[in-house]
Design a protein around this motif. Structure first.
Motif, PDB file in Angstrom:
ATOM      1  N   SER A   8      13.944  36.425  17.372  1.00 56.42           N
ATOM      2  CA  SER A   8      12.978  35.621  18.125  1.00 56.42           C
ATOM      3  C   SER A   8      11.615  35.666  17.441  1.00 56.42           C
ATOM      4  CB  SER A   8      12.857  36.117  19.569  1.00 56.42           C
ATOM      5  OG  SER A   8      14.107  36.007  20.223  1.00 56.42           O
ATOM      6  N   VAL A   9      10.968  34.494  17.388  1.00 56.67           N
ATOM      7  CA  VAL A   9       9.628  34.370  16.792  1.00 56.67           C
ATOM      8  C   VAL A   9       8.690  33.837  17.870  1.00 56.67           C
ATOM      9  CG1 VAL A   9       8.238  33.261  15.024  1.00 56.67           C
ATOM     10  CG2 VAL A   9      10.578  33.968  14.501  1.00 56.67           C
ATOM     11  N   LEU A  10       7.568  34.554  18.101  1.00 58.49           N
ATOM     12  CA  LEU A  10       6.589  34.165  19.118  1.00 58.49           C
ATOM     13  C   LEU A  10       5.505  33.313  18.484  1.00 58.49           C
ATOM     14  CD1 LEU A  10       5.365  34.377  21.970  1.00 58.49           C
ATOM     15  CD2 LEU A  10       4.218  36.471  21.194  1.00 58.49           C
ATOM     16  N   LEU A  24       7.052  22.431  19.755  1.00 57.83           N
ATOM     17  CA  LEU A  24       8.025  23.516  19.648  1.00 57.83           C
ATOM     18  C   LEU A  24       9.324  23.025  19.019  1.00 57.83           C
ATOM     19  CD1 LEU A  24       7.521  25.319  23.087  1.00 57.83           C
ATOM     20  CD2 LEU A  24       6.832  26.131  20.824  1.00 57.83           C
ATOM     21  N   ASP A  44      11.854  29.207  26.420  1.00 59.10           N
ATOM     22  CA  ASP A  44      10.653  29.265  27.256  1.00 59.10           C
ATOM     23  C   ASP A  44       9.718  30.363  26.747  1.00 59.10           C
ATOM     24  OD1 ASP A  44      11.736  27.286  28.806  1.00 59.10           O
ATOM     25  OD2 ASP A  44      12.640  28.676  30.248  1.00 59.10           O
ATOM     26  N   GLY A  45       8.417  30.147  26.966  1.00 58.15           N
ATOM     27  CA  GLY A  45       7.425  31.133  26.554  1.00 58.15           C
ATOM     28  C   GLY A  45       7.021  31.022  25.107  1.00 58.15           C
ATOM     29  N   ASN A  46       7.088  29.817  24.522  1.00 61.40           N
ATOM     30  CA  ASN A  46       6.680  29.589  23.133  1.00 61.40           C
ATOM     31  C   ASN A  46       7.446  30.503  22.161  1.00 61.40           C
ATOM     32  OD1 ASN A  46       4.885  27.792  24.227  1.00 61.40           O
ATOM     33  ND2 ASN A  46       3.066  29.036  23.847  1.00 61.40           N
ATOM     34  N   ILE A  47       8.733  30.560  22.340  1.00 63.31           N
ATOM     35  CA  ILE A  47       9.583  31.410  21.503  1.00 63.31           C
ATOM     36  C   ILE A  47      10.603  30.529  20.786  1.00 63.31           C
ATOM     37  CG2 ILE A  47      11.317  33.240  21.489  1.00 63.31           C
ATOM     38  CD1 ILE A  47       9.881  34.513  23.822  1.00 63.31           C
ATOM     39  N   LYS A 103      14.059  30.763  18.856  1.00 62.68           N
ATOM     40  CA  LYS A 103      15.198  31.666  18.678  1.00 62.68           C
ATOM     41  C   LYS A 103      16.012  31.185  17.486  1.00 62.68           C
ATOM     42  CE  LYS A 103      19.070  33.718  21.185  1.00 62.68           C
ATOM     43  NZ  LYS A 103      19.842  33.721  22.466  1.00 62.68           N
ATOM     44  N   ALA A 128      13.929  34.512  10.021  1.00 60.94           N
ATOM     45  CA  ALA A 128      12.714  34.629  10.824  1.00 60.94           C
ATOM     46  C   ALA A 128      11.508  34.928   9.931  1.00 60.94           C
ATOM     47  CB  ALA A 128      12.885  35.716  11.878  1.00 60.94           C
ATOM     48  N   MET A 147       2.192  33.287  13.701  1.00 60.94           N
ATOM     49  CA  MET A 147       3.443  33.585  14.399  1.00 60.94           C
ATOM     50  C   MET A 147       3.841  35.041  14.187  1.00 60.94           C
ATOM     51  SD  MET A 147       5.542  30.154  13.402  1.00 60.94           S
ATOM     52  CE  MET A 147       4.825  28.541  13.632  1.00 60.94           C
ATOM     53  N   MET A 154       9.434  38.971  16.768  1.00 65.34           N
ATOM     54  CA  MET A 154       9.549  39.927  17.881  1.00 65.34           C
ATOM     55  C   MET A 154      10.655  40.938  17.606  1.00 65.34           C
ATOM     56  SD  MET A 154       9.120  37.201  20.990  1.00 65.34           S
ATOM     57  CE  MET A 154       9.230  38.473  22.245  1.00 65.34           C
TER      58      MET A 154
END
Length: 465
Positions: A49-51, A61, A101-104, A106, A125, A210, A213
């Protein structure tokens, strides 16, 4: 069946009468699914996962998800991994990215081992974050990061100095002072616009920052389709194909089922219908050889699309039907004339009915008939594929006996032509049907619904006679 709608009772009849065949085909489908799982090795999928900090629109997104699986990112990951035997194009087919959701973002990677899947997703990633930072012009140099802040402070100092100069100028007394104040205000506006652009550029830079995570979790199970899923899918597919095949075969079935259609195909009159007690193995074809044994083992030696035999009367009621057929035959032909009873091969119900009909004809006339003896009958079986009837000799005519729904119109026309070639005129048609015999009653206990003998002779089960 060809004109009926497909109902649950039809499906139930297939499951009940073809359960052995369906079980074997389901097992074959499971083996095919197992073989497919052996040919295609298992795959494992890991996800990282990348925030994305800041505020992002949904379309933005989705764009970042497309960038994560672009060739620019995947090719760099492939060069870093250096896997032999895996091309860049094949690696592109094994990766995917979705916006959660949450600006992530995957990012998922699929490989033949859990370790490789984990390494692939982690590398993707990292390469995605580096590529996004390169696009946004991000620089990790501390001096470059401190440059915008120092410039902002210089702009604030200049703005204060402009204010001091404007206050020190002679307000409105001379033309030169007015022009100086105007130029100073223009300079202030220009500096404010430059600060706004600097803030916007800083916001974009912060968005591009970015963060990965953490490393991807090592997968503990296979990615779908697993071996169990392939086995279940193969078994279910073969089972459904077998049921659909039975339904399609029944839909295209062209065998004649009604007495009128059978008589019209043979070009003769219907003498009547007779009943034959269904005795299970006795109604099965008497085939020989390995193929016949396999058909009996799978339960396909008997037809599934015929209705269940109806309940019959007693033996006396069934014999009345045969006697009435003999009476009608006696009324149509002279008693001295001998006839052939033609029965198609493979129709065990018709063979038993023909034997009973010949036996009743040899027992003498019925008490209800005022005519003489019934014509002599001799039973002969003929092949439907190549029908051949004995030439006219002692017998000069034929009676065709067959069961309903066993032959097509073309086959019956072939039988009629074979009789005509041998010089036999078809005197009539007898249709036989399987019935369930009533259980025998204990001696000395007559049925409550027992009727006198005359009533029994006037009433018989199972259609017209």
């Amino acid at each position: 069946m060809s004109d009926d709608t497909i109902r649950l009772v039809t499906i139930g009849r297939i499951l009940r009468r073809r359960r052995r065949l369906l079980a074997v085909l389901t097992l074959v489908g499971a083996l095919v699914g197992y073989g497919t799982s052996v040919l295609f090795p298992p795959r494992y999928t890991a996800s990282a996962s990348v925030l994305l900090p800041g505020q992002w629109e949904e379309r933005a997104l989705l764009t970042q998800a497309e960038i994560a699986t672009s060739s620019a990112v995947v090719d760099r990951a492939a060069d870093t991994l250096g896997w032999t035997g895996v091309s860049r194009g094949e690696l592109r087919d094994r990766v995917s990215a979705t916006a959660a959701d949450g600006n992530i973002i995957k990012i998922s990677g699929t490989a033949d081992t859990p370790e490789r899947a984990q390494r692939l997703s982690d590398q993707l990633a990292q390469q995605f974050v580096a590529f996004a930072a390169r696009i946004a012009g991000d620089d990790t140099n501390p001096d470059a990061a401190a440059g915008p802040e120092a410039l902002r402070q210089k702009v604030e100092q200049t703005s204060r100095r402009i204010t001091e100069l404007a206050n020190a100028a002679d307000p409105g007394r001379t033309v030169e002072s007015v022009q100086a104040r105007t130029e100073l205000e223009k300079l202030r506006s220009t500096l404010q616009e430059a600060m706004k652009k600097l803030d916007q550029a800083d916001l974009v830079t912060k968005k591009a920052g970015m963060v990965v995570m953490g490393p991807a979790a090592r997968p503990t199970g296979e990615a779908p389709p697993t071996r169990v899923q392939l086995i279940v899918a193969g078994a279910l597919l073969f089972f459904l194909l077998a049921v659909i095949g039975h339904l399609v075969a029944a839909r295209v079935n062209r065998r004649l089922r009604t007495e009128a259609e059978i008589a019209a195909a043979l070009g003769s009159a219907l003498l009547g219908t007779v009943d034959v007690p269904a005795e299970g193995p006795a109604l099965r074809p008497e085939g020989r050889g390995p193929r016949a044994r396999i058909r009996r083992l799978l339960g396909v030696d008997t037809r599934w699309d015929v209705p269940a035999p109806r309940m019959s009367g007693d033996e006396a009621g069934r014999r009345i039907r045969y006697r009435r057929v003999c009476d009608r035959l006696r009324d149509r032909l002279p008693a001295t004339r001998r006839l052939l009873v033609v029965v198609p091969d493979g129709d065990e119900i018709a063979h038993r009915a023909a034997g009973q009909l010949a036996a009743e004809a040899g027992n003498g006339p019925s008490p209800e008939s005022s005519s003489g003896d019934c014509p002599g009958l001799r039973v002969v079986g003929i092949s439907v594929s190549r029908p051949m009837v004995p030439d006219r000799g002692a017998e000069s005519g034929a009676v065709v006996v067959l069961s309903a729904g066993s032959r097509t119109e073309e086959e019956l026309v072939g039988i009629a032509e074979a009789c005509a070639d041998a010089g036999h005129e078809i005197a009539g048609v007898v249709v036989a049907g399987a019935v369930r015999a009533r259980p025998a009653r204990a001696a000395g206990r007559p049925s409550e619904s027992a009727a006198p003998e005359l009533a029994v002779r006037g009433h018989a089960t199972g259609g017209s006679a």
